[in-house]
Every structure is written in C-alpha cells, then in structure tokens.
Design an enzyme around this catalytic site. Structure first.
Site, PDB file in Angstrom:
ATOM      1  N   GLY A 224      27.203  48.040  39.645  1.00 29.85           N
ATOM      2  CA  GLY A 224      26.632  49.294  39.174  1.00 29.85           C
ATOM      3  C   GLY A 224      27.389  50.556  39.512  1.00 29.85           C
ATOM      4  O   GLY A 224      27.024  51.634  39.035  1.00 29.85           O
ATOM      5  N   ASP A 225      28.453  50.458  40.319  1.00 29.95           N
ATOM      6  CA  ASP A 225      29.144  51.696  40.710  1.00 29.95           C
ATOM      7  C   ASP A 225      30.609  51.424  41.051  1.00 29.95           C
ATOM      8  O   ASP A 225      31.113  51.879  42.080  1.00 29.95           O
ATOM      9  CB  ASP A 225      28.432  52.340  41.900  1.00 29.95           C
ATOM     10  N   LEU A 226      31.304  50.700  40.175  1.00 25.51           N
ATOM     11  CA  LEU A 226      32.722  50.434  40.404  1.00 25.51           C
ATOM     12  C   LEU A 226      33.528  51.664  39.981  1.00 25.51           C
ATOM     13  O   LEU A 226      34.222  51.673  38.963  1.00 25.51           O
ATOM     14  CB  LEU A 226      33.170  49.178  39.647  1.00 25.51           C
ATOM     15  N   ASN A 227      33.410  52.706  40.792  1.00 30.01           N
ATOM     16  CA  ASN A 227      34.109  53.948  40.464  1.00 30.01           C
ATOM     17  C   ASN A 227      35.449  54.029  41.182  1.00 30.01           C
ATOM     18  O   ASN A 227      35.824  53.149  41.951  1.00 30.01           O
ATOM     19  CB  ASN A 227      33.215  55.170  40.743  1.00 30.01           C
TER      20      ASN A 227
END
Length: 372
Positions: A224-227
């Site tokens: 959900g948050d592979l930034n």
C-alpha cells in the site's frame, strides 16, 4: 503513512518524544543501552535511528505509532508479522527486536506534550541502503520495483496466514485506493486554487469509472505504500554511466490492507514518477516488471490511468490536510507536492489515451527484450 481512518477530522495524534525520552524507552522496554540516537522524518508516527552498545544488531529503528493507530493492536501485530514473514521468504524486510517480556511490541505512554496518550512501540532492525528518492532512477531499477510490488503482494496473498489477518479489511482507510471518493471530506484543505478542479475531476471520474469495476479486479493484500522513500537500494555495479541497482530494503507496512493487485502497481508508478525528469515514461517500465510476475487483465489495465491519478489526489489532498494540523512538519508532509501537482496536471493535459499508449508500448517492448 497516515492515521486518517475515516471521514472524521483528524485529531493531533503524533507522538511527541524527544531524543532523550526515546532513548529511555529503548532501555526500559527493550533492555538496550543507546549510544547514539537521531530522529527520522515521518508522516504521523515518530521514528528514531538508534545505535546500541550491546545486544543483537548494532542499529535499529525505534517506531512509535501515533495514538490513533495504537488503538488497533491486532492490525499492528499483523503488519509486523507480515514483515517477519517476508524476511523469512527472502525479502529485505525489517524484523522486530523483542521486548524484555518477549513481545514484538509494547503499549507505552510518554512524550513531551500534555495528556497521557498511549503509543505502540516497536524496535525494528535497521536496513542499509539509499532511498530511491535520492538516486536517478533508470529503466532497470524501475523494472525491479515493479517486480518487487507484484512479488510482495503475491506471496502475502498466497502464503501469509495469521489469526488477525481480517484486520487488514480496513473499510474506510483513507489510503486504500478504493477510497478515493472519501477525499471529498478533505478537499477543503486545498483552498480555492487551480488544482482543486483537477482533483474534483479525478474523484468524479473515479466514482464513475473505477468503483463500478472493483469487483472485476483480483483481490489481494497490498503493502500500500511502495513510495520512493520506502524502497531502499544498493548499487550492484561499478559503472557510473550505467548504474545497476538492487532493492536492499522495504520499509513502512502501516498502510497494509486488503485491496487489489492493480492498486499496488498504480501506487508504485505514481511514486516513481515523483522524482523522474521524464515522469510519463516511468509507468511502462514499472508495469513491465509487475507483469513479469502478474500480468494485468484488460479491466485492470483499463483502470490504471485513473488509479495512478487517484493516488496522486490522495497524496496531495491528505498532505495538505495534515500540514494544517502539523505546520511544523509541513516540509516533510508536502514533499510529494513539489512535483506531484505538476505531474498530475501533465497527465490530464496529455490525456488518458496518450499516456496509456506510452505505458503499454514500453511494457510490450520488454516481452521481446526482457532484462537478464
């Protein structure tokens, strides 16, 4: 990333420990003596990089979860167990150092502010590497990040089991891509500027064209948050002209939730666009890497443009909202906004058809020349 779990206005939930208080926590809860400590940037939790004088590894990250999310111990337990599971599966994920009582986390009170809020505290192994945000990305690492996104979701969805895994069904969690329509509640934070109309357009198109198709997408567990700050890389070649990278760390599982495979690739594309000098070219390389593990269906591909746009909208709107609550943290909170607005506007100026053509043709080229 954020503790905005529903449509209610967010309250001030970020921990307020200073470095001395954080060091005392490490000693009291984990039985380790801190020899060096430094705060790390964070959205609405508190993170500290610590070195200890003895006991296991030398370096850790002390993670103090905001008071709102700390009220969901089952969720934090599942997220932490997922990190341990991925590490055991060979992924470069952090693992927890157990408390003196033998637990992976502990609910503690403290901080420099008023009141007696409680915060879930964990001590995670420190992962070496450079955030993707600090390198010049190339096709090779973008492809690898796409493969990573697919591989993480696939192994979690097919093999990860835990008694509390149902806590990942986070119905109104604002960072789940299915919940782009909930941004209506926070759009006030943009004021009345030129960007607001684009965000309103994204939300309306999302409601009309994505929400009705969700049931046709393949469900899974999303990181959900592979930034670009949550993926660490190491250089694995000596060439300065054509550097090659490998992923050395996956950080921050606090946005894990049930979603869909196509969400993860859309999120990765959006964040890899942020620092790129040629942002519209990024999507094809990430997509190719993702589809080398999990090819998308026609319905999933058809939603990709609006899913990427939706993640831009989420990041920009919630950052503006949270910056109003934490003005002292505004620089970190609005880090995406520096280029994010420009990229979102460009996507809509160029148009869905042209952007998709560029992405899909780039991805198609990999079927003839797949990287080694």
């Amino acid at each position: 990333m954020s503790s905005v779990n529903d449509c209610q206005p967010q309250t001030l939930t970020k921990p307020t420990f200073d470095e001395r208080g954080a060091a005392e926590l490490v000693d009291r809860v984990f039985g380790l003596k801190v020899s060096w400590i430094s705060s790390l940037p964070s959205y609405d939790d508190q993170n500290f990089h610590v070195r200890v004088s003895a006991g296991g590894a030398d370096e850790y990250v002390l993670k103090i979860t905001n008071s709102e999310d700390s009220q969901e111990p089952d969720l934090i337990e599942v997220q932490t167990q997922a990190m341990m599971f991925l590490s055991a599966q060979g992924f470069p994920s952090a693992t927890p150092y157990l408390t003196k009582d033998g637990h992976i986390m502990s609910l503690e009170s403290g901080g420099t502010g008023l009141g007696s809020k409680k915060y879930m505290v964990r001590l995670l192994t420190y992962l070496p590497g450079t955030p993707v945000a600090k390198i010049t990305t190339n096709a090779q690492i973008l492809y690898e990040i796409g493969r990573l996104a697919a591989s993480v979701d696939k192994v979690l969805s097919e093999k990860f089991q835990h008694p509390s895994v149902k806590s990942l069904h986070r119905g109104r969690f604002i960072w789940n891509l299915a919940n782009v329509p909930l941004l209506d509640q926070y759009i006030y934070a943009l004021g009345q500027n030129k960007y607001r109309a684009v965000v309103e357009q994204v939300i309306e198109q999302f409601k009309g064209k994505v929400i009705p198709k969700l049931s046709s997408f393949r469900a899974c567990i999303n990181h959900g948050d592979l930034n670009d700050h949550n993926i660490l890389v190491d250089s694995c070649s000596a060439s300065l002209e054509d550097p090659q990278y490998r992923v050395s760390g996956i950080l921050d599982f606090s946005d894990m939730s049930y979603g869909y495979y196509v969400f993860e690739v859309a999120i990765a594309i959006m964040y890899m666009m942020i620092e790129s000098p040629d942002p519209l070219s990024v999507g094809g390389h990430v997509l190719a890497g993702f589809e080398s593990i999990l090819p998308l269906t026609a319905e999933e591909r058809g939603a990709l443009f609006l899913l990427v746009s939706g993640r831009f909208a989420q990041s920009l709107v919630i950052a503006a909202h949270t910056a109003l609550l934490y003005p002292e943290n505004k620089e970190y909170l609005t880090i995406t906004a520096k280029t994010g607005w420009k990229h979102l506007m460009t996507m809509f100026e160029v148009g869905q058809e042209a952007v998709e053509k560029k992405w899909f043709e780039t991805a198609q080229a990999y079927t003839h020349h797949a990287p080694a």
